[in-house]
Design a protein around this motif. Structure first.
Motif, PDB file in Angstrom:
ATOM      1  N   ASN A 116      42.912  28.591  33.520  1.00  5.55           N
ATOM      2  CA  ASN A 116      43.154  27.444  34.395  1.00  5.55           C
ATOM      3  C   ASN A 116      42.782  27.743  35.859  1.00  5.55           C
ATOM      4  OD1 ASN A 116      45.180  29.149  35.161  1.00  5.55           O
ATOM      5  ND2 ASN A 116      46.861  27.779  34.598  1.00  5.55           N
ATOM      6  N   GLN A 117      42.140  28.866  36.075  1.00  5.26           N
ATOM      7  CA  GLN A 117      41.693  29.343  37.381  1.00  5.26           C
ATOM      8  C   GLN A 117      42.844  29.542  38.362  1.00  5.26           C
ATOM      9  OE1 GLN A 117      38.110  27.717  39.009  1.00  5.26           O
ATOM     10  NE2 GLN A 117      37.212  27.398  37.009  1.00  5.26           N
ATOM     11  N   SER A 118      44.048  29.766  37.832  1.00  5.94           N
ATOM     12  CA  SER A 118      45.189  30.065  38.705  1.00  5.94           C
ATOM     13  C   SER A 118      45.113  31.491  39.234  1.00  5.94           C
ATOM     14  CB  SER A 118      46.500  29.853  37.957  1.00  5.94           C
ATOM     15  OG  SER A 118      46.601  30.766  36.879  1.00  5.94           O
ATOM     16  N   GLN A 119      44.334  32.331  38.578  1.00  9.00           N
ATOM     17  CA  GLN A 119      44.111  33.697  39.037  1.00  9.00           C
ATOM     18  C   GLN A 119      42.620  33.992  38.976  1.00  9.00           C
ATOM     19  OE1 GLN A 119      46.443  36.269  36.547  1.00  9.00           O
ATOM     20  NE2 GLN A 119      48.365  35.565  37.403  1.00  9.00           N
ATOM     21  N   ILE A 120      42.114  34.603  40.045  1.00  7.07           N
ATOM     22  CA  ILE A 120      40.693  34.944  40.123  1.00  7.07           C
ATOM     23  C   ILE A 120      40.576  36.335  40.739  1.00  7.07           C
ATOM     24  CG2 ILE A 120      38.457  34.370  41.157  1.00  7.07           C
ATOM     25  CD1 ILE A 120      39.431  31.453  41.283  1.00  7.07           C
ATOM     26  N   TYR A 121      39.772  37.176  40.120  1.00  6.27           N
ATOM     27  CA  TYR A 121      39.460  38.491  40.691  1.00  6.27           C
ATOM     28  C   TYR A 121      37.949  38.601  40.796  1.00  6.27           C
ATOM     29  CZ  TYR A 121      38.639  43.476  41.203  1.00  6.27           C
ATOM     30  OH  TYR A 121      38.206  44.694  41.653  1.00  6.27           O
ATOM     31  N   GLU A 122      37.480  39.001  41.974  1.00  4.34           N
ATOM     32  CA  GLU A 122      36.066  39.293  42.153  1.00  4.34           C
ATOM     33  C   GLU A 122      35.950  40.651  42.817  1.00  4.34           C
ATOM     34  OE1 GLU A 122      31.864  37.558  43.877  1.00  4.34           O
ATOM     35  OE2 GLU A 122      33.701  36.428  44.259  1.00  4.34           O
ATOM     36  N   GLY A 123      35.200  41.529  42.166  1.00  2.91           N
ATOM     37  CA  GLY A 123      35.043  42.863  42.721  1.00  2.91           C
ATOM     38  C   GLY A 123      34.522  43.839  41.694  1.00  2.91           C
ATOM     39  N   GLU A 124      34.893  45.095  41.903  1.00  4.30           N
ATOM     40  CA  GLU A 124      34.397  46.189  41.075  1.00  4.30           C
ATOM     41  C   GLU A 124      35.309  46.420  39.863  1.00  4.30           C
ATOM     42  OE1 GLU A 124      31.373  47.579  41.665  1.00  4.30           O
ATOM     43  OE2 GLU A 124      31.335  46.000  43.175  1.00  4.30           O
ATOM     44  N   TRP A 125      34.666  46.781  38.756  1.00  2.00           N
ATOM     45  CA  TRP A 125      35.349  47.086  37.491  1.00  2.00           C
ATOM     46  C   TRP A 125      34.890  48.466  37.023  1.00  2.00           C
ATOM     47  CZ3 TRP A 125      38.523  43.488  34.934  1.00  2.00           C
ATOM     48  CH2 TRP A 125      38.545  42.215  35.499  1.00  2.00           C
ATOM     49  N   GLU A 126      35.767  49.142  36.317  1.00  2.00           N
ATOM     50  CA  GLU A 126      35.399  50.406  35.683  1.00  2.00           C
ATOM     51  C   GLU A 126      35.999  50.425  34.285  1.00  2.00           C
ATOM     52  OE1 GLU A 126      36.546  54.869  36.653  1.00  2.00           O
ATOM     53  OE2 GLU A 126      35.009  54.106  38.034  1.00  2.00           O
ATOM     54  N   PHE A 127      35.142  50.368  33.278  1.00  2.00           N
ATOM     55  CA  PHE A 127      35.532  50.393  31.866  1.00  2.00           C
ATOM     56  C   PHE A 127      36.672  49.415  31.563  1.00  2.00           C
ATOM     57  CE2 PHE A 127      33.576  54.571  32.624  1.00  2.00           C
ATOM     58  CZ  PHE A 127      32.476  54.406  31.793  1.00  2.00           C
ATOM     59  N   GLY A 128      36.498  48.162  32.019  1.00  2.44           N
ATOM     60  CA  GLY A 128      37.435  47.099  31.705  1.00  2.44           C
ATOM     61  C   GLY A 128      38.617  46.956  32.645  1.00  2.44           C
ATOM     62  N   LEU A 129      38.734  47.825  33.637  1.00  3.80           N
ATOM     63  CA  LEU A 129      39.847  47.779  34.586  1.00  3.80           C
ATOM     64  C   LEU A 129      39.330  47.477  35.988  1.00  3.80           C
ATOM     65  CD1 LEU A 129      41.758  50.993  33.446  1.00  3.80           C
ATOM     66  CD2 LEU A 129      42.212  48.625  32.762  1.00  3.80           C
ATOM     67  N   ARG A 130      40.125  46.743  36.778  1.00  3.34           N
ATOM     68  CA  ARG A 130      39.784  46.529  38.182  1.00  3.34           C
ATOM     69  C   ARG A 130      39.878  47.888  38.875  1.00  3.34           C
ATOM     70  NH1 ARG A 130      44.116  41.756  38.637  1.00  3.34           N
ATOM     71  NH2 ARG A 130      45.149  43.361  37.413  1.00  3.34           N
ATOM     72  N   HIS A 131      38.802  48.284  39.522  1.00  5.25           N
ATOM     73  CA  HIS A 131      38.737  49.633  40.077  1.00  5.25           C
ATOM     74  C   HIS A 131      37.681  49.659  41.184  1.00  5.25           C
ATOM     75  CE1 HIS A 131      39.698  53.943  39.548  1.00  5.25           C
ATOM     76  NE2 HIS A 131      38.498  54.107  40.067  1.00  5.25           N
ATOM     77  N   GLY A 132      38.104  49.953  42.411  1.00  8.09           N
ATOM     78  CA  GLY A 132      37.202  49.933  43.563  1.00  8.09           C
ATOM     79  C   GLY A 132      37.614  48.812  44.500  1.00  8.09           C
ATOM     80  N   LYS A 133      36.680  48.211  45.177  1.00  6.13           N
ATOM     81  CA  LYS A 133      36.951  47.116  46.113  1.00  6.13           C
ATOM     82  C   LYS A 133      36.994  45.788  45.361  1.00  6.13           C
ATOM     83  CE  LYS A 133      36.549  49.584  49.946  1.00  6.13           C
ATOM     84  NZ  LYS A 133      37.757  50.033  50.587  1.00  6.13           N
ATOM     85  N   GLY A 134      37.987  44.942  45.719  1.00  2.38           N
ATOM     86  CA  GLY A 134      38.053  43.652  45.070  1.00  2.38           C
ATOM     87  C   GLY A 134      38.990  42.690  45.757  1.00  2.38           C
ATOM     88  N   THR A 135      38.847  41.417  45.416  1.00  9.02           N
ATOM     89  CA  THR A 135      39.687  40.339  45.941  1.00  9.02           C
ATOM     90  C   THR A 135      40.371  39.643  44.778  1.00  9.02           C
ATOM     91  OG1 THR A 135      38.190  39.986  47.800  1.00  9.02           O
ATOM     92  CG2 THR A 135      39.697  38.188  47.264  1.00  9.02           C
TER      93      THR A 135
END
Length: 168
Positions: free
Chosen positions: A125-144
């Motif tokens: 429902n687009q209530s949560q959005i993450y844009e950034g770096e991923w590493e093997f399926g996990l948010r990892h690095g810089k992101g919003t």
């Protein structure tokens, strides 16, 4: 297999080895109600083809040595869930987009079948959005990360906010 229907044959010449390989277009059925329709080279799925699994899964795209390899689209069990993009050696690898059965969306880079590199994920429902770096399926690095009432811009480590960042 129980049945194979052969279509038109074409012959291509590989310039490096100067050997001929024959490409056949066939429709091949297995006893378990699965079938493949497309190019066969050296008795293997090679080139463009469509594969239908007995559970309703479906793949249409490029093959190499019986494996999904190149551009293609895999659709799960007659649903709206799919991955469309690059494959390497039967795994999602390169750039592609995925919509899960529950409607979550990911578009970006993949490695070994998992989000890896830059990508964007949106909940159904687009209530949560993450844009950034991923590493093997996990948010990892810089992101919003954006949700209904907060925005976090900063560092991530193994799927957790970690390091420098701002939360508003």
């Amino acid at each position: 297999g129980i049945n194979a229907e052969y279509g038109e044959n074409s012959t291509t010449t590989k310039q490096k080895k100067k050997t001929k390989k024959t490409t056949k277009i066939i429709k091949y059925y297995w006893d378990n109600n699965e079938y493949y329709e497309g190019s066969i080279v050296n008795n293997q799925r090679n080139g463009f083809g469509k594969y239908y699994w007995s559970n309703g899964d479906f793949y249409e795209g490029q093959w190499k040595a019986n494996k999904k390899h190149g551009k293609g689209k895999f659709t799960w069990n007659n649903s709206n869930s799919y991955y469309e993009g690059d494959y390497f050696n039967d795994q999602r690898q390169g750039y592609g987009e995925y919509i899960s059965l529950d409607g979550d969306f990911y578009q970006g880079y993949w490695k070994f079948g998992l989000p890896h590199g830059h990508g964007i994920w949106k909940s159904f429902n687009q209530s949560q959005i993450y844009e950034g770096e991923w590493e093997f399926g996990l948010r990892h690095g810089k992101g919003t990360f954006k949700s209904y009432n907060q925005i976090y811009i900063g560092d991530w480590f193994n799927d957790y906010k970690n390091g420098f960042g701002t939360l508003t």
